[in-house]
Design a protein around this motif. Structure first.
Motif, mmCIF file in Angstrom:
data_model
loop_
_atom_site.group_PDB
_atom_site.id
_atom_site.type_symbol
_atom_site.label_atom_id
_atom_site.label_comp_id
_atom_site.label_asym_id
_atom_site.label_seq_id
_atom_site.Cartn_x
_atom_site.Cartn_y
_atom_site.Cartn_z
ATOM 1 N N LYS A 107 -62.969 -0.848 44.518
ATOM 2 C CA LYS A 107 -62.905 -1.131 45.833
ATOM 3 C C LYS A 107 -64.095 -1.321 46.586
ATOM 4 C CE LYS A 107 -58.413 1.040 46.332
ATOM 5 N NZ LYS A 107 -58.032 1.579 45.009
ATOM 6 N N GLY A 252 -51.417 -1.152 42.662
ATOM 7 C CA GLY A 252 -50.910 -0.189 43.513
ATOM 8 C C GLY A 252 -50.540 -1.006 44.892
ATOM 9 N N PHE A 254 -51.542 -3.949 45.421
ATOM 10 C CA PHE A 254 -51.768 -5.267 44.869
ATOM 11 C C PHE A 254 -52.704 -6.182 45.500
ATOM 12 C CE2 PHE A 254 -48.231 -6.090 41.885
ATOM 13 C CZ PHE A 254 -47.715 -4.861 41.776
#
Ligand SMILES: *Cc1c(COP(=O)(O)O)cnc(C)c1O
Length: 432
Positions: A107, A252, A254
């Protein structure tokens, strides 16, 4: 480039508004109006180019009309000052390691890019006070907080459930200070997420504060995740991989997988994708039955994928014209329960020497079961195993080392504000 809402009840907008708002007024997700196909020359030359060079070409395709070339070049270079290497795990399986950024999870790429792009738009518009609200069960909060740290004009509030985030994760967003405030909520992750949703819907709050979201619903966080699929392909070319390529994405919400599908649509020569779920497998059930049935999430060892109603599902439907068959032709699913995660971490480590984290293990397990002849599989290794040290140590019976970057956070002083779980608690705090 214009951006439209997947619900199609809001007008198209420009990049700046899509990024500042996050979600469209009709609650749809913004999508680029066209997905540019990159030239053959670009793909032929890919193997000889660096990650920032590749990323700049991809970024230009989406953001080039709205951001001048020098600024975009700066944003890309400043975001991607760490590598995303492809590492050989076995003959036909590679790991795309996305955890070499500041918080050791994938992330970081999207969060850093979004922070810089939003910072640029805020400055251009002369805004001085934009507030980013983010709910986290661990990884999102740390990536967003570190990505936005010190960006002028932006304040970040990270909402997290008290006692339910690992100490290693918690210290990554509670020790930063400056423009980052950690809010420790007396509730669950679902409560935190509900609070953020309520905040975006509260008229008074939105009249008095400029609020936005840094979850993967925001195009500025979501689209940059396409960059590393191209870089991975370039590295495989360099290593003379000639098989068909299959990307396997631990999923999760997506966002990561959807960015891969966008790369595919831009011409990246990938044969197909596998979405690896933990026991929260609503997407797999959709592939099998054609019916989408969201349900409350359950807790697993791969907790960043504990999502019962993936927000980017709307984007996937849209990309394939809501055609179930077209989706199943390109994407297959996989479900990995906690026992399988444990077994996979152990056997992968013992038979190949490669130590996956619990999320990457879902991807590796899916490839073990799913890979066809003439295919080479690449699973996205979304986090460094040390972020889940207790789990991993327990599985392999070792005391794995914590990278120095994580140790630095762990020496910091925790600062957080404790709040109750009612919306009034949050609202009163934000308005004070
Ligand atoms: C967020 C996250 C995921 C899931 O990514 P999505 O884009 O939400 O599907 C997987 N693994 C890790 C380690 C994460 O932090």
């Amino acid at each position: 480039m214009k951006y439209y809402s997947t619900n199609r009840q809001s007008p198209e907008t420009d990049l700046q508004q899509a990024v500042i708002k996050g979600l469209a007024a009709d609650k749809g997700l913004y999508m680029p109006a066209t997905i540019p196909v990159l030239s053959d020359a670009f793909f032929r030359g890919l193997a000889g180019r660096s990650f920032p060079e590749i990323a700049y070409e991809v970024a230009s395709a989406f953001f080039g009309d709205d951001v001048d070339a020098d600024t975009l070049q700066f944003i890309v270079g400043d975001t991607l000052n760490f590598d995303t290497p492809v590492v050989k795990v076995s003959d036909l399986v590679y790991a795309l390691e996305l955890f070499h950024g500041p918080t050791l999870a994938f992330k970081d790429v999207g969060a850093r890019f979004m922070a810089r792009l939003l910072g640029y738009f805020i400055k251009k518009q002369g805004l001085t006070d934009v507030n980013v609200l983010v709910a986290t069960s661990g990884d999102t909060g740390s990536a967003v907080a570190n990505g936005f740290l010190g960006v002028p004009g932006i304040h970040v509030y990270v909402l997290y459930p008290e006692g339910k985030v690992s100490p290693i994760q918690e210290c990554q967003f509670t020790t930063l200070g400056q423009n980052i405030t950690a809010l420790e909520i007396d509730g669950t992750f679902d409560d935190c997420q509900a609070l953020v949703k309520s905040a975006f819907m509260d008229r008074e709050l939105n009249e008095r504060m400029q609020l936005t979201s840094a979850n993967s619903i925001n195009v500025a966080r979501f689209l940059p995740q396409a960059f590393y699929y191209f870089h991975a392909y370039a590295q495989l070319q360099k290593q003379n991989v000639r098989n068909d390529i299959v990307f396997c994405v631990p999923s999760g919400n997506f966002g990561n997988l959807t960015a891969g599908l966008i790369a595919h649509r831009m011409g990246l020569p990938v044969k197909r994708f596998i979405a690896a779920n933990n026991t929260n497998d609503v997407f797999l059930q959709y592939l099998l039955t054609g019916r989408y049935r969201p349900r409350p999430s359950v807790q697993t060892l791969a907790n960043a994928m504990d999502v019962g109603d993936p927000s980017n599902f709307a984007r996937i439907l849209d990309l394939y014209g809501h055609n179930h068959e077209a989706i199943t032709q390109c994407i297959s699913g996989f479900r990995c329960d906690d026992d399988t995660i444990r077994q996979t971490v152990k056997t992968c480590y013992e038979s190949t020497g490669y130590l996956p984290d619990p999320h990457g293990a879902c991807g590796y397990a899916a490839l073990q079961e799913n890979l066809q002849p003439n295919e080479t599989g690449v699973f996205l290794e979304t986090a460094h195993p040390a972020k889940f040290k207790d789990t991993i140590d327990g599985i392999i019976g070792k005391n794995i080392e914590i990278p120095s970057r994580l140790q630095v956070f762990m020496r910091g002083k925790k600062q957080s504000v404790r709040l109750g779980k009612t919306f009034n608690d949050l609202k009163a705090f934000l308005l004070a």
